[in-house]
Design a protein around this motif. Structure first.
Motif, PDB file in Angstrom:
ATOM      1  N   ALA A 103       0.834  -1.204   0.000  1.00  0.00           N
ATOM      2  CA  ALA A 103       0.000   0.000   0.000  1.00  0.00           C
ATOM      3  C   ALA A 103       0.869   1.254   0.000  1.00  0.00           C
ATOM      4  O   ALA A 103       0.566   2.220  -0.707  1.00  0.00           O
ATOM      5  CB  ALA A 103      -0.942  -0.011   1.194  1.00  0.00           C
ATOM      6  N   GLN A 104       1.962   1.245   0.741  1.00  0.00           N
ATOM      7  CA  GLN A 104       2.842   2.415   0.769  1.00  0.00           C
ATOM      8  C   GLN A 104       3.501   2.644  -0.577  1.00  0.00           C
ATOM      9  O   GLN A 104       3.637   3.784  -1.026  1.00  0.00           O
ATOM     10  CB  GLN A 104       3.895   2.277   1.878  1.00  0.00           C
ATOM     11  N   TYR A 105       3.906   1.557  -1.248  1.00  0.00           N
ATOM     12  CA  TYR A 105       4.464   1.698  -2.596  1.00  0.00           C
ATOM     13  C   TYR A 105       3.452   2.388  -3.522  1.00  0.00           C
ATOM     14  O   TYR A 105       3.795   3.279  -4.281  1.00  0.00           O
ATOM     15  CB  TYR A 105       4.828   0.340  -3.202  1.00  0.00           C
ATOM     16  N   TRP A 106       2.197   1.938  -3.464  1.00  0.00           N
ATOM     17  CA  TRP A 106       1.175   2.493  -4.364  1.00  0.00           C
ATOM     18  C   TRP A 106       0.882   3.960  -4.039  1.00  0.00           C
ATOM     19  O   TRP A 106       0.709   4.775  -4.944  1.00  0.00           O
ATOM     20  CB  TRP A 106      -0.085   1.644  -4.328  1.00  0.00           C
ATOM     21  N   VAL A 107       0.846   4.306  -2.771  1.00  0.00           N
ATOM     22  CA  VAL A 107       0.647   5.707  -2.379  1.00  0.00           C
ATOM     23  C   VAL A 107       1.816   6.555  -2.885  1.00  0.00           C
ATOM     24  O   VAL A 107       1.608   7.632  -3.458  1.00  0.00           O
ATOM     25  CB  VAL A 107       0.486   5.834  -0.844  1.00  0.00           C
ATOM     26  N   ASN A 108       3.030   6.076  -2.688  1.00  0.00           N
ATOM     27  CA  ASN A 108       4.212   6.804  -3.165  1.00  0.00           C
ATOM     28  C   ASN A 108       4.161   6.998  -4.675  1.00  0.00           C
ATOM     29  O   ASN A 108       4.461   8.083  -5.185  1.00  0.00           O
ATOM     30  CB  ASN A 108       5.502   6.074  -2.787  1.00  0.00           C
ATOM     31  N   PHE A 109       3.793   5.939  -5.387  1.00  0.00           N
ATOM     32  CA  PHE A 109       3.747   6.030  -6.842  1.00  0.00           C
ATOM     33  C   PHE A 109       2.681   7.031  -7.289  1.00  0.00           C
ATOM     34  O   PHE A 109       2.916   7.845  -8.199  1.00  0.00           O
ATOM     35  CB  PHE A 109       3.479   4.663  -7.475  1.00  0.00           C
ATOM     36  N   ALA A 110       1.523   7.008  -6.655  1.00  0.00           N
ATOM     37  CA  ALA A 110       0.452   7.948  -7.006  1.00  0.00           C
ATOM     38  C   ALA A 110       0.874   9.393  -6.729  1.00  0.00           C
ATOM     39  O   ALA A 110       0.533  10.301  -7.489  1.00  0.00           O
ATOM     40  CB  ALA A 110      -0.817   7.616  -6.235  1.00  0.00           C
ATOM     41  N   ALA A 111       1.636   9.599  -5.678  1.00  0.00           N
ATOM     42  CA  ALA A 111       2.042  10.953  -5.297  1.00  0.00           C
ATOM     43  C   ALA A 111       3.231  11.469  -6.103  1.00  0.00           C
ATOM     44  O   ALA A 111       3.297  12.664  -6.409  1.00  0.00           O
ATOM     45  CB  ALA A 111       2.380  10.996  -3.808  1.00  0.00           C
ATOM     46  N   ARG A 112       4.186  10.559  -6.465  1.00  0.00           N
ATOM     47  CA  ARG A 112       5.442  11.019  -7.049  1.00  0.00           C
ATOM     48  C   ARG A 112       5.881  10.278  -8.312  1.00  0.00           C
ATOM     49  O   ARG A 112       6.997  10.468  -8.775  1.00  0.00           O
ATOM     50  CB  ARG A 112       6.561  10.901  -6.014  1.00  0.00           C
ATOM     51  N   SER A 113       5.063   9.380  -8.805  1.00  0.00           N
ATOM     52  CA  SER A 113       5.422   8.558  -9.971  1.00  0.00           C
ATOM     53  C   SER A 113       6.634   7.676  -9.701  1.00  0.00           C
ATOM     54  O   SER A 113       7.328   7.269 -10.624  1.00  0.00           O
ATOM     55  CB  SER A 113       5.680   9.420 -11.206  1.00  0.00           C
ATOM     56  N   ASN A 114       6.893   7.407  -8.436  1.00  0.00           N
ATOM     57  CA  ASN A 114       7.991   6.529  -8.035  1.00  0.00           C
ATOM     58  C   ASN A 114       7.553   5.837  -6.739  1.00  0.00           C
ATOM     59  O   ASN A 114       7.212   6.509  -5.769  1.00  0.00           O
ATOM     60  CB  ASN A 114       9.263   7.339  -7.802  1.00  0.00           C
TER      61      ASN A 114
END
Length: 132
Positions: free
Chosen positions: A62-73
């Protein structure tokens, strides 16, 4: 992988994963298509048989997906490094098994990838012929 490779070569930041964790209650079928969704959206309340390992994997995903949604990484503090996909070499795919880690050998195997590559090529050629 071909689409991810093309995006990676264009500098667009592609991140590939392979979900192999078998959720409780799915031992007979294994890690099936979409069984990662409850983990990536941290929906541990939907399966009361989840263990501490399931909840930990889910929190990480879930943290990976939140990070990706926020920063494209997807990468962030206290998370295993998820490599950007730039080549078909082993080590460029994140494996979500009992924990999260970059692959140490190519997953799926080379023969499986070759099979799917040929099937994809047949689909592309077939679609192009139909379009003409």
């Amino acid at each position: 992988r071909e689409l991810a490779l093309t995006q990676g070569k264009r500098g667009m930041g592609a991140f590939v994963y392979y979900f192999s964790h078998i959720p409780p209650g799915q031992e007979a079928t294994g890690a099936t298509h979409v069984s990662e969704l409850a983990y990536m959206f941290n929906q541990h309340g939907q399966n009361p048989r989840w263990t501490a390992a399931d909840r930990s994997l889910s929190a990480t995903m879930a943290q990976y997906w939140v990070n990706f949604a926020a920063r494209s990484n997807p990468n962030g503090q206290a998370l295993p490094q998820w490599p950007a996909y730039r080549t078909h070499d082993a080590g460029n795919v994140m494996v979500f098994g009992d924990s999260a880690s970059a692959e140490t050998q190519q997953i799926p195997s080379e023969p499986a990838l070759e099979f799917f590559g040929k099937a994809w090529q047949q689909q592309v050629v077939g679609a192009l012929k139909q379009a003409q």
